[in-house]
Design a protein around this motif. Structure first.
Motif, PDB file in Angstrom:
ATOM      1  N   TRP A  89      -1.681 -21.002  74.861  1.00 25.10           N
ATOM      2  CA  TRP A  89      -2.904 -21.740  75.158  1.00 25.10           C
ATOM      3  C   TRP A  89      -2.921 -22.260  76.594  1.00 25.10           C
ATOM      4  CZ3 TRP A  89      -3.119 -26.785  76.757  1.00 25.10           C
ATOM      5  CH2 TRP A  89      -2.006 -27.606  76.501  1.00 25.10           C
ATOM      6  N   LEU A 132     -12.046 -20.459  73.468  1.00 28.74           N
ATOM      7  CA  LEU A 132     -11.741 -21.139  72.211  1.00 28.74           C
ATOM      8  C   LEU A 132     -10.606 -20.445  71.470  1.00 28.74           C
ATOM      9  CD1 LEU A 132     -15.414 -21.747  71.027  1.00 28.74           C
ATOM     10  CD2 LEU A 132     -13.869 -23.449  72.006  1.00 28.74           C
ATOM     11  N   LEU A 135      -6.876 -21.301  71.939  1.00 25.81           N
ATOM     12  CA  LEU A 135      -6.292 -22.453  71.253  1.00 25.81           C
ATOM     13  C   LEU A 135      -6.363 -22.339  69.736  1.00 25.81           C
ATOM     14  CD1 LEU A 135      -7.071 -23.458  74.190  1.00 25.81           C
ATOM     15  CD2 LEU A 135      -7.217 -25.735  73.195  1.00 25.81           C
ATOM     16  N   GLU A 136      -7.378 -21.636  69.241  1.00 27.86           N
ATOM     17  CA  GLU A 136      -7.592 -21.561  67.801  1.00 27.86           C
ATOM     18  C   GLU A 136      -6.367 -20.969  67.101  1.00 27.86           C
ATOM     19  OE1 GLU A 136      -9.454 -22.671  65.697  1.00 27.86           O
ATOM     20  OE2 GLU A 136      -9.407 -21.377  63.950  1.00 27.86           O
ATOM     21  N   PHE A 141      -3.370 -27.507  67.634  1.00 28.35           N
ATOM     22  CA  PHE A 141      -4.797 -27.755  67.490  1.00 28.35           C
ATOM     23  C   PHE A 141      -5.218 -27.391  66.065  1.00 28.35           C
ATOM     24  CE2 PHE A 141      -3.674 -26.446  71.777  1.00 28.35           C
ATOM     25  CZ  PHE A 141      -4.084 -27.544  72.514  1.00 28.35           C
ATOM     26  N   VAL A 147      -9.840 -28.034  69.100  1.00 20.64           N
ATOM     27  CA  VAL A 147     -10.021 -26.927  70.048  1.00 20.64           C
ATOM     28  C   VAL A 147     -11.176 -27.224  70.992  1.00 20.64           C
ATOM     29  CG1 VAL A 147     -10.665 -24.492  70.247  1.00 20.64           C
ATOM     30  CG2 VAL A 147      -9.032 -25.207  68.489  1.00 20.64           C
TER      31      VAL A 147
END
Length: 236
Positions: A89, A132, A135-136, A141, A147
């Motif tokens: 990330w 997005l 990080l998803e 997160f 996120v």
């Protein structure tokens, strides 16, 4: 169709003409005009003139200047290389941030059109999805709200920092003075003000701070933001 977006509307069928026309050609011409003279140089009339076409022909491809601006922004988003799936990330957001900065350095007008409501073009959506998705699913997160919060914070920093760089570049062109020249010209006044003792912290900035270039300032600021996100979202 009400509220039909430009990306949903088909282009007119091609016709024999001494001047070929398409949305891609229109957008490329508009970007060239904006790169050379800023957004004030972008109008359907000026784009048509650059393409040696009548202005009315453009209305078959775009209906308003706002549509043209949307298409221009989407084209620039398409220039930004996105991190491949599986990228960490922090590395992913760093790459995306650097990509936005590089795009804005090539197209200064870009910073005037990003931020605010999300863009809806296909390249803009791909950029949003990649940001997005970086990080998803990461344990740091656990929810999509985490996120969104992290990505939104990084984008707020990036847009603000890049806008500051572009503003400085425009100031240099309008005044004919670099930042260093401007600082030297302001030096005697600033020294008199600092000598009053009223601004001790500003004095440390002027006399003691390490004054690095804009790229280094951007990288340092981004690291502060990412460090803060990492601290807040350290897995238990």
């Amino acid at each position: 169709m009400p509220n039909e977006l430009v990306w949903d509307r088909p282009e007119p069928p091609s016709k024999p003409s001494p001047t070929p026309l398409s949305r891609d050609l229109i957008v490329s011409a508009a970007i060239r005009l904006a790169d050379e003279g800023g957004l004030d140089e972008v109008s359907l009339r000026k784009v048509a003139a650059a393409l040696n076409a009548g202005p009315m022909r453009l209305y078959g491809y775009i209906e308003t200047k706002d549509e043209l601006l949307d298409l221009m922004v989407d084209e620039v988003y398409g220039e930004i290389e996105l991190p491949p799936p599986g990228t960490g990330w922090r590395e992913g957001l760093t790459q995306i941030a650097a990509g936005i900065r590089a795009a804005a350095k090539r197209h200064e007008w870009f910073v005037d059109l990003v931020g605010g409501r999300p863009r809806r073009g296909p390249n803009s959506l791909r950029h949003m999805e990649a940001s997005l998705a970086t990080l998803e699913g990461k344990p740091e997160f656990p929810t999509i709200d985490h996120v969104l919060g992290a990505v939104g914070t990084v984008m707020a920093f990036v847009h603000g920092a890049v806008r500051g760089e572009v503003t400085e570049a425009r100031a240099e062109r309008s005044t004919g003075m670099t930042e260093e020249q401007w600082q030297r010209a302001s030096g005697p006044y600033i020294e008199r003000m600092l000598a009053t003792g009223e601004f001790p912290t500003l004095a440390k900035v002027v006399y003691d701070a390490e004054h690095t270039n804009s790229a280094a300032v951007f990288d340092i600021g981004l690291s502060y933001v990412l460090d803060g996100i990492a601290t807040r979202h350290t897995p238990a």
